[in-house]
Scaffold this motif. Structure first.
Motif, PDB file in Angstrom:
ATOM      1  N   TYR A   1       1.011  -1.236  -0.109  1.00 54.66           N
ATOM      2  CA  TYR A   1       0.045   0.085   0.021  1.00 54.66           C
ATOM      3  C   TYR A   1       0.796   1.122   0.005  1.00 54.66           C
ATOM      4  CZ  TYR A   1       1.256   0.887   4.805  1.00 54.66           C
ATOM      5  OH  TYR A   1       1.858   1.193   5.888  1.00 54.66           O
ATOM      6  N   SER A   2       2.002   1.142   0.573  1.00 55.87           N
ATOM      7  CA  SER A   2       3.056   2.368   0.824  1.00 55.87           C
ATOM      8  C   SER A   2       3.715   2.515  -0.436  1.00 55.87           C
ATOM      9  CB  SER A   2       3.715   2.565   2.154  1.00 55.87           C
ATOM     10  OG  SER A   2       4.522   1.269   2.115  1.00 55.87           O
ATOM     11  N   GLY A   3       4.106   1.606  -1.020  1.00 57.72           N
ATOM     12  CA  GLY A   3       4.979   1.647  -2.314  1.00 57.72           C
ATOM     13  C   GLY A   3       6.205   0.960  -1.659  1.00 57.72           C
ATOM     14  N   GLU A   4       6.465   0.377  -0.592  1.00 55.16           N
ATOM     15  CA  GLU A   4       7.583  -0.249  -0.125  1.00 55.16           C
ATOM     16  C   GLU A   4       7.462  -1.711  -0.466  1.00 55.16           C
ATOM     17  OE1 GLU A   4       8.292   2.684   3.558  1.00 55.16           O
ATOM     18  OE2 GLU A   4       7.708   0.582   4.036  1.00 55.16           O
ATOM     19  N   THR A   5       8.481  -2.356  -0.440  1.00 54.96           N
ATOM     20  CA  THR A   5       8.494  -4.126  -0.371  1.00 54.96           C
ATOM     21  C   THR A   5       7.769  -4.464  -1.975  1.00 54.96           C
ATOM     22  OG1 THR A   5       6.360  -4.384   0.551  1.00 54.96           O
ATOM     23  CG2 THR A   5       8.488  -4.275   1.861  1.00 54.96           C
ATOM     24  N   PRO A   6       8.395  -3.966  -3.068  1.00 51.36           N
ATOM     25  CA  PRO A   6       7.929  -4.462  -4.116  1.00 51.36           C
ATOM     26  C   PRO A   6       8.474  -5.964  -4.435  1.00 51.36           C
ATOM     27  CG  PRO A   6       9.849  -3.096  -4.602  1.00 51.36           C
ATOM     28  CD  PRO A   6       9.318  -2.957  -3.219  1.00 51.36           C
ATOM     29  N   GLY A   7       7.459  -6.798  -5.063  1.00 50.32           N
ATOM     30  CA  GLY A   7       7.995  -8.100  -5.253  1.00 50.32           C
ATOM     31  C   GLY A   7       8.006  -8.432  -6.797  1.00 50.32           C
ATOM     32  N   TYR A   8       8.683  -9.375  -7.409  1.00 56.82           N
ATOM     33  CA  TYR A   8       8.968  -9.604  -8.789  1.00 56.82           C
ATOM     34  C   TYR A   8       8.873 -11.179  -8.879  1.00 56.82           C
ATOM     35  CZ  TYR A   8      10.018  -4.704  -8.918  1.00 56.82           C
ATOM     36  OH  TYR A   8       9.861  -3.269  -8.940  1.00 56.82           O
ATOM     37  N   ALA A   9       8.281 -11.701 -10.067  1.00 53.97           N
ATOM     38  CA  ALA A   9       8.504 -13.062 -10.757  1.00 53.97           C
ATOM     39  C   ALA A   9      10.160 -12.887 -11.070  1.00 53.97           C
ATOM     40  CB  ALA A   9       7.654 -13.217 -11.766  1.00 53.97           C
TER      41      ALA A   9
END
Length: 123
Positions: free
Chosen positions: A52-60
């Protein structure tokens, strides 16, 4: 919540592209957001997600280092910046919203979906 994805198109292998998703009907500032894609004849697969805050993006794994997810809560929008595109990245890209602060890689965890935007990468 209605989600509208845009910015897809046809590009050459190695090019970059940024796609967007704008939410309407309600603020998604407290929702995790994600991008998924589906190629012809294949199942929908996880691309990237963000809290929600834009932190902790995750990717395949196959997108990490080439794709970057971001969000602008003041615009009720998320973005996916894609570089070094490959023909195998060709797919319809969908944005999704999850009624949780935290993202998830499983599409079944998302509550709202956009209509998708086509990305075609030619060799």
């Amino acid at each position: 919540v209605q989600l509208q994805a845009s910015g897809g198109g046809t590009v050459q292998a190695g090019d970059s592209l940024r796609i967007s998703c704008v939410a309407s009907g309600s603020s998604v500032g407290n929702y995790a957001m994600g991008w998924f894609r589906q190629a012809p004849g294949k199942e929908r697969e996880f691309v990237a997600a963000i809290s929600y805050s834009g932190e902790t993006p995750g990717y395949a794994d196959s997108m990490r280092g080439r794709f970057s997810i971001s969000r602008d809560n003041s615009r009720n929008a998320i973005f996916l910046q894609m570089i070094s595109l490959r023909p195998e990245d060709t797919a319809v890209y969908y944005c999704a919203a999850r009624r949780s602060l935290w993202p998830h890689a499983n599409a079944r965890e998302y509550d709202f979906w956009g209509q998708g935007t086509q990305v075609t990468v030619s060799s």
